[in-house]
Design a protein around this motif. Structure first.
Motif, short mmCIF file in Angstrom:
data_model
loop_
_atom_site.label_atom_id
_atom_site.label_comp_id
_atom_site.label_asym_id
_atom_site.label_seq_id
_atom_site.Cartn_x
_atom_site.Cartn_y
_atom_site.Cartn_z
N PHE A 91 0.80 -1.22 0.00
CA PHE A 91 0.00 0.00 0.00
C PHE A 91 0.84 1.28 0.00
O PHE A 91 0.28 2.37 0.01
CB PHE A 91 -0.93 0.01 1.22
N THR A 92 2.15 1.15 0.02
CA THR A 92 3.02 2.32 0.02
C THR A 92 4.12 2.14 -1.02
O THR A 92 4.54 1.02 -1.31
CB THR A 92 3.68 2.53 1.40
N VAL A 93 4.59 3.26 -1.56
CA VAL A 93 5.69 3.26 -2.54
C VAL A 93 6.63 4.39 -2.19
O VAL A 93 6.21 5.55 -2.07
CB VAL A 93 5.15 3.47 -3.98
N ALA A 94 7.91 4.07 -2.02
CA ALA A 94 8.92 5.10 -1.81
C ALA A 94 9.23 5.70 -3.18
O ALA A 94 9.66 5.00 -4.08
CB ALA A 94 10.16 4.51 -1.17
N GLU A 95 9.01 7.00 -3.30
CA GLU A 95 9.16 7.63 -4.62
C GLU A 95 10.55 8.21 -4.85
O GLU A 95 11.17 7.93 -5.86
CB GLU A 95 8.11 8.73 -4.79
N GLU A 96 11.03 9.04 -3.91
CA GLU A 96 12.31 9.72 -4.12
C GLU A 96 12.81 10.29 -2.81
O GLU A 96 12.09 10.33 -1.82
CB GLU A 96 12.16 10.83 -5.16
N VAL A 97 14.06 10.76 -2.84
CA VAL A 97 14.64 11.46 -1.70
C VAL A 97 14.95 12.88 -2.16
O VAL A 97 15.70 13.08 -3.11
CB VAL A 97 15.92 10.78 -1.19
N VAL A 98 14.32 13.85 -1.49
CA VAL A 98 14.50 15.26 -1.84
C VAL A 98 14.92 16.01 -0.58
O VAL A 98 14.21 16.00 0.42
CB VAL A 98 13.19 15.88 -2.39
N ASP A 99 16.08 16.66 -0.62
CA ASP A 99 16.58 17.44 0.51
C ASP A 99 16.58 16.65 1.81
O ASP A 99 16.06 17.10 2.83
CB ASP A 99 15.76 18.73 0.69
N ASP A 100 17.12 15.45 1.80
CA ASP A 100 17.23 14.55 2.96
C ASP A 100 15.87 14.13 3.50
O ASP A 100 15.74 13.75 4.65
CB ASP A 100 18.05 15.20 4.08
N LEU A 102 12.70 11.49 2.62
CA LEU A 102 12.19 10.41 1.80
C LEU A 102 10.69 10.62 1.60
O LEU A 102 9.95 10.75 2.56
CB LEU A 102 12.43 9.06 2.48
N VAL A 103 10.27 10.69 0.34
CA VAL A 103 8.86 10.91 0.01
C VAL A 103 8.24 9.55 -0.28
O VAL A 103 8.69 8.83 -1.16
CB VAL A 103 8.71 11.84 -1.21
N VAL A 104 7.17 9.22 0.48
CA VAL A 104 6.49 7.94 0.33
C VAL A 104 5.04 8.22 -0.04
O VAL A 104 4.35 8.98 0.64
CB VAL A 104 6.56 7.12 1.64
N ARG A 105 4.56 7.61 -1.13
CA ARG A 105 3.18 7.76 -1.56
C ARG A 105 2.38 6.58 -1.03
O ARG A 105 2.76 5.43 -1.23
CB ARG A 105 3.11 7.80 -3.09
N CYS A 106 1.28 6.86 -0.35
CA CYS A 106 0.42 5.83 0.23
C CYS A 106 -0.85 5.71 -0.60
O CYS A 106 -1.31 6.69 -1.20
CB CYS A 106 0.08 6.16 1.67
N HIS A 119 6.50 6.19 12.00
CA HIS A 119 7.60 7.01 11.45
C HIS A 119 8.91 6.79 12.21
O HIS A 119 9.96 6.59 11.60
CB HIS A 119 7.19 8.48 11.49
N GLY A 120 8.88 6.83 13.52
CA GLY A 120 10.10 6.70 14.31
C GLY A 120 10.79 5.36 14.12
O GLY A 120 12.03 5.29 13.95
N ASP A 121 10.02 4.28 14.14
CA ASP A 121 10.61 2.95 13.96
C ASP A 121 11.20 2.78 12.56
O ASP A 121 12.29 2.24 12.41
CB ASP A 121 9.55 1.87 14.19
N ILE A 122 10.47 3.26 11.57
CA ILE A 122 10.94 3.12 10.18
C ILE A 122 12.21 3.95 9.98
O ILE A 122 13.17 3.49 9.36
CB ILE A 122 9.84 3.53 9.19
N LEU A 123 12.23 5.16 10.52
CA LEU A 123 13.40 6.03 10.35
C LEU A 123 14.61 5.45 11.06
O LEU A 123 15.74 5.51 10.54
CB LEU A 123 13.10 7.43 10.88
N THR A 124 14.41 4.84 12.23
CA THR A 124 15.53 4.19 12.94
C THR A 124 16.10 3.05 12.12
O THR A 124 17.33 2.94 11.97
CB THR A 124 15.05 3.68 14.31
N LYS A 125 15.24 2.20 11.57
CA LYS A 125 15.71 1.09 10.73
C LYS A 125 16.45 1.62 9.51
O LYS A 125 17.49 1.10 9.12
CB LYS A 125 14.52 0.24 10.26
N ASN A 134 21.86 9.58 4.26
CA ASN A 134 21.67 10.88 4.91
C ASN A 134 20.19 11.31 4.92
O ASN A 134 19.89 12.49 4.84
CB ASN A 134 22.53 11.95 4.23
N VAL A 135 19.28 10.34 5.01
CA VAL A 135 17.85 10.64 5.11
C VAL A 135 17.55 10.98 6.56
O VAL A 135 17.86 10.22 7.47
CB VAL A 135 16.99 9.45 4.64
N ARG A 136 16.95 12.15 6.80
CA ARG A 136 16.67 12.62 8.16
C ARG A 136 15.18 12.63 8.49
O ARG A 136 14.82 12.70 9.66
CB ARG A 136 17.23 14.03 8.36
N ARG A 137 14.32 12.57 7.46
CA ARG A 137 12.88 12.60 7.69
C ARG A 137 12.18 11.78 6.62
O ARG A 137 12.73 11.56 5.54
CB ARG A 137 12.34 14.03 7.59
#
Length: 165
Positions: A91-100, A102-106, A119-125, A134-137
């Motif tokens: 149900f989700t697709v990671a599209e691109e990384v822009v300015d650190d 990660l843009v995910v389309r649901c 969000h927190g668990d996914i970002l930690t992994k 260098n993805v921060r968000r």
């Protein structure tokens, strides 16, 4: 910013000398000559003439041209199903990384909200698995809204209004 100083005065003087004057093995004429003789690869059976694997060549090339971050970001996008699991990846697709970010389309706003809660668990992994990216968000977007304009020859403006009196 504390540095561990050498124990004796002679060692401290030597360290200051190396900082001010540079490494004698590189700055003196003999040192430069020895370094050039070591690096010359024109003689057979000398240092650096062994064949290298393609992985080593590609790693050196990517580091030389500074492509490691872009490659890691591509790995984040392609490795999205492994990162979040197969069920969430349906149900989700990671599209691109822009300015650190990660843009995910649901596929729905409900899935976007569910992923925001994780969000927190996914970002930690993500940061553990792909530190070079260098993805921060992560930004979770719902489905794209349909365009309101109809047809090819749509005229922008307020639309039809009462023209009589």
């Amino acid at each position: 910013m504390s540095r561990d100083l050498p124990a004796t005065e002679a060692e401290r003087v030597w360290q200051r000398f190396r900082i001010k004057m540079g490494d004698p093995a590189k700055t003196t004429r003999d040192g430069r000559r020895r370094a050039a003789a070591e690096m010359s690869g024109s003689k057979p059976f000398t240092k650096g003439r062994d064949p290298r694997g393609i992985g080593d060549v590609l790693k050196t090339t990517t580091e030389t041209f500074g492509w490691t971050r872009e490659i890691a970001r591509g790995e984040v996008v392609t490795g999205w199903p492994d990162l979040v699991g197969e069920r969430a990846a349906e149900f989700t697709v990671a599209e691109e990384v822009v300015d650190d970010i990660l843009v995910v389309r649901c596929s729905s706003t409900a899935w976007a909200q569910q992923m925001r809660m994780m969000h927190g668990d996914i970002l930690t992994k993500l940061m553990q698995r792909f530190p070079e990216s260098n993805v921060r968000r992560i930004r979770f977007d719902g489905p794209a809204a349909p365009r309101i304009g109809w047809g090819k020859r749509r005229v922008p403006g307020r639309g039809p209004r009462d023209t009589y009196g």
